[in-house]
Design a protein around this motif. Structure first.
Motif, PDB file in Angstrom:
ATOM      1  N   GLY A  29       3.325  -0.868 -12.817  1.00 52.55           N
ATOM      2  CA  GLY A  29       3.757  -0.368 -11.322  1.00 52.55           C
ATOM      3  C   GLY A  29       3.547   1.180 -11.063  1.00 52.55           C
ATOM      4  N   LEU A  30       3.661   1.151  -9.558  1.00 53.74           N
ATOM      5  CA  LEU A  30       3.470   2.327  -9.007  1.00 53.74           C
ATOM      6  C   LEU A  30       4.182   3.545  -9.556  1.00 53.74           C
ATOM      7  CD1 LEU A  30       2.108   3.874  -6.688  1.00 53.74           C
ATOM      8  CD2 LEU A  30       4.094   3.363  -5.346  1.00 53.74           C
ATOM      9  N   MET A  31       5.371   3.234  -9.905  1.00 50.19           N
ATOM     10  CA  MET A  31       6.136   4.593 -10.678  1.00 50.19           C
ATOM     11  C   MET A  31       5.792   4.723 -12.104  1.00 50.19           C
ATOM     12  SD  MET A  31       7.719   5.558  -8.105  1.00 50.19           S
ATOM     13  CE  MET A  31       7.990   5.093  -6.438  1.00 50.19           C
ATOM     14  N   ASP A  32       5.443   3.759 -12.543  1.00 46.88           N
ATOM     15  CA  ASP A  32       4.434   4.069 -13.997  1.00 46.88           C
ATOM     16  C   ASP A  32       3.475   4.912 -13.784  1.00 46.88           C
ATOM     17  OD1 ASP A  32       3.688   3.890 -16.654  1.00 46.88           O
ATOM     18  OD2 ASP A  32       3.202   1.609 -16.575  1.00 46.88           O
ATOM     19  N   ASP A  33       2.641   4.857 -12.898  1.00 47.02           N
ATOM     20  CA  ASP A  33       1.613   5.773 -12.696  1.00 47.02           C
ATOM     21  C   ASP A  33       2.138   7.098 -12.369  1.00 47.02           C
ATOM     22  OD1 ASP A  33      -0.337   3.725 -12.983  1.00 47.02           O
ATOM     23  OD2 ASP A  33      -0.302   3.140 -10.904  1.00 47.02           O
ATOM     24  N   LYS A  34       3.246   7.149 -11.375  1.00 46.21           N
ATOM     25  CA  LYS A  34       3.592   8.572 -11.051  1.00 46.21           C
ATOM     26  C   LYS A  34       4.320   9.339 -12.338  1.00 46.21           C
ATOM     27  CE  LYS A  34       4.022   7.785  -6.067  1.00 46.21           C
ATOM     28  NZ  LYS A  34       3.244   8.897  -5.587  1.00 46.21           N
TER      29      LYS A  34
ATOM     30  N   THR B 102       7.788  -5.193  -9.700  1.00 46.41           N
ATOM     31  CA  THR B 102       8.279  -4.064  -8.612  1.00 46.41           C
ATOM     32  C   THR B 102       7.490  -2.880  -9.016  1.00 46.41           C
ATOM     33  OG1 THR B 102      10.030  -3.235 -10.122  1.00 46.41           O
ATOM     34  CG2 THR B 102      10.525  -5.329  -8.847  1.00 46.41           C
ATOM     35  N   TRP B 103       7.655  -1.590  -8.158  1.00 47.31           N
ATOM     36  CA  TRP B 103       7.109  -0.393  -8.504  1.00 47.31           C
ATOM     37  C   TRP B 103       7.693   0.046  -9.891  1.00 47.31           C
ATOM     38  CZ3 TRP B 103       7.580   2.605  -3.308  1.00 47.31           C
ATOM     39  CH2 TRP B 103       6.524   2.097  -2.431  1.00 47.31           C
ATOM     40  N   TYR B 104       8.794  -0.241 -10.358  1.00 50.82           N
ATOM     41  CA  TYR B 104       9.646   0.310 -11.450  1.00 50.82           C
ATOM     42  C   TYR B 104       9.345  -0.632 -12.612  1.00 50.82           C
ATOM     43  CZ  TYR B 104      11.485   3.842  -8.378  1.00 50.82           C
ATOM     44  OH  TYR B 104      11.647   5.047  -7.619  1.00 50.82           O
TER      45      TYR B 104
ATOM     46  N   ARG C 144       0.874  -1.224   0.136  1.00 48.95           N
ATOM     47  CA  ARG C 144      -0.089  -0.020   0.011  1.00 48.95           C
ATOM     48  C   ARG C 144       0.769   1.271  -0.125  1.00 48.95           C
ATOM     49  NH1 ARG C 144      -2.533  -1.455   5.362  1.00 48.95           N
ATOM     50  NH2 ARG C 144      -0.333  -2.491   5.620  1.00 48.95           N
ATOM     51  N   GLY C 145       2.201   1.278  -0.228  1.00 48.37           N
ATOM     52  CA  GLY C 145       2.927   2.265  -0.095  1.00 48.37           C
ATOM     53  C   GLY C 145       3.118   2.829   1.280  1.00 48.37           C
TER      54      GLY C 145
END
Length: 282
Positions: A177-182, A171-173, A79-80
């Motif tokens: 992943g999460l960093m794709d969204d960011k 992974t987030w990257y 959940r970060g």
């Protein structure tokens, strides 16, 4: 060896289990959900269901497995929630190491991070102090790391794997992943802060090799610590997101990256992806 792996279905664990088995080791994986038991058995491992926060149940599970080595690849970042991750580093590690000692395991190998070092002008080496003078919220993460590493060092033989920022499948990257969204939302700032990365397969390979390494911390990072102004646009291209323009905000003093000389030249760990430049495209 007989290996008890906590975090067996996590982003590193799912790669690590088949690699350990291929190397001839017997693996018992710790899972929280019953659905994951069959996943591990299909990989050729044994599985035990227990919660790392239930000290009695965890100790019973580790004693029953009779491991030579306990591997700690636990995180709580779904959940970060960095506070939850610090808790598992403190309380979860305490319970797992107590269980390892009760079971007579001679070695513990644990996941840590390579960006908890104090400020400096060059990539950090293993003897660089941790940044325990930091302010919150960074201090919370650094204290979690410091506590984990202190507890692990209670075992006769121990290796702390100070991983760089993980990237690759799951992974987030990674794509989706999460960093794709960011990065797509313009929330990643291409500034002068320096990071060190490690591809997730290289992180797993280091854990297997660490079964035979001498005690101590080891930076598990690729060969090229790099400023965000360079790697963020490249990451954006790799996931098909708009490429953000660099921003000159100055470098955060602790954002210095880490040096892998010890792992590469003394321990003979050779990453399959020497730099993120190759890995982002894989």
């Amino acid at each position: 060896m007989r290996v008890f792996l906590a975090g067996a279905t996590g982003v590193i664990g799912r790669i690590l289990v088949p690699e350990l088995i291929a190397a001839g080791h017997q693996v018992t994986g710790l899972v929280r959900r019953a659905a994951h038991v069959d996943v591990l058995k299909a990989q050729g491992a044994e599985a035990v269901q227990a919660d790392v926060y239930d000290a009695a149940a965890l100790t019973a599970a580790v004693i029953a497995a009779q491991p030579d080595v306990v591997m700690h690849q636990l995180t709580d970042l779904g959940r970060g929630d960095f506070a939850a991750n610090s808790t598992i580093r403190k309380t979860g590690t305490r319970n797992l190491v107590d269980a390892a000692l009760a079971a007579g395991a001679r070695r513990v190998i644990a996941q840590s991070i390579a960006w908890a070092y104090e400020a400096g002008d060059s990539p950090a080496v293993e003897r660089t102090p941790l940044d325990l003078g930091a302010s919150m919220p960074r201090l919370g993460s650094v204290e979690g790391v410091a506590t984990l590493e202190e507890i692990v060092a209670e075992v006769p033989e121990w290796v702390v794997l100070r991983y760089g920022t993980l990237y690759g499948p799951g992974t987030w990257y990674s794509k989706g992943g999460l960093m794709d969204d960011k990065v797509g939302a313009g929330e990643l700032v291409p500034n002068s802060d320096v990071s060190s990365f490690v591809q997730v397969e290289d992180a797993a390979a280091a854990a297997v090799q660490a079964l035979g390494w001498p005690s101590g911390p080891v930076n598990i990072v690729d060969d090229e610590p790099t400023a965000a102004a360079e790697w963020i646009p490249a990451f954006a291209r790799s996931v098909g997101a708009p490429e953000p323009a660099p921003v000159d905000t100055g470098r955060t003093p602790w954002a210095r990256g880490a040096d892998n000389h010890y792992a590469r030249n003394r321990l003979h760990w050779t990453p399959q992806y020497p730099t993120w430049r190759e890995g982002f495209l894989s």
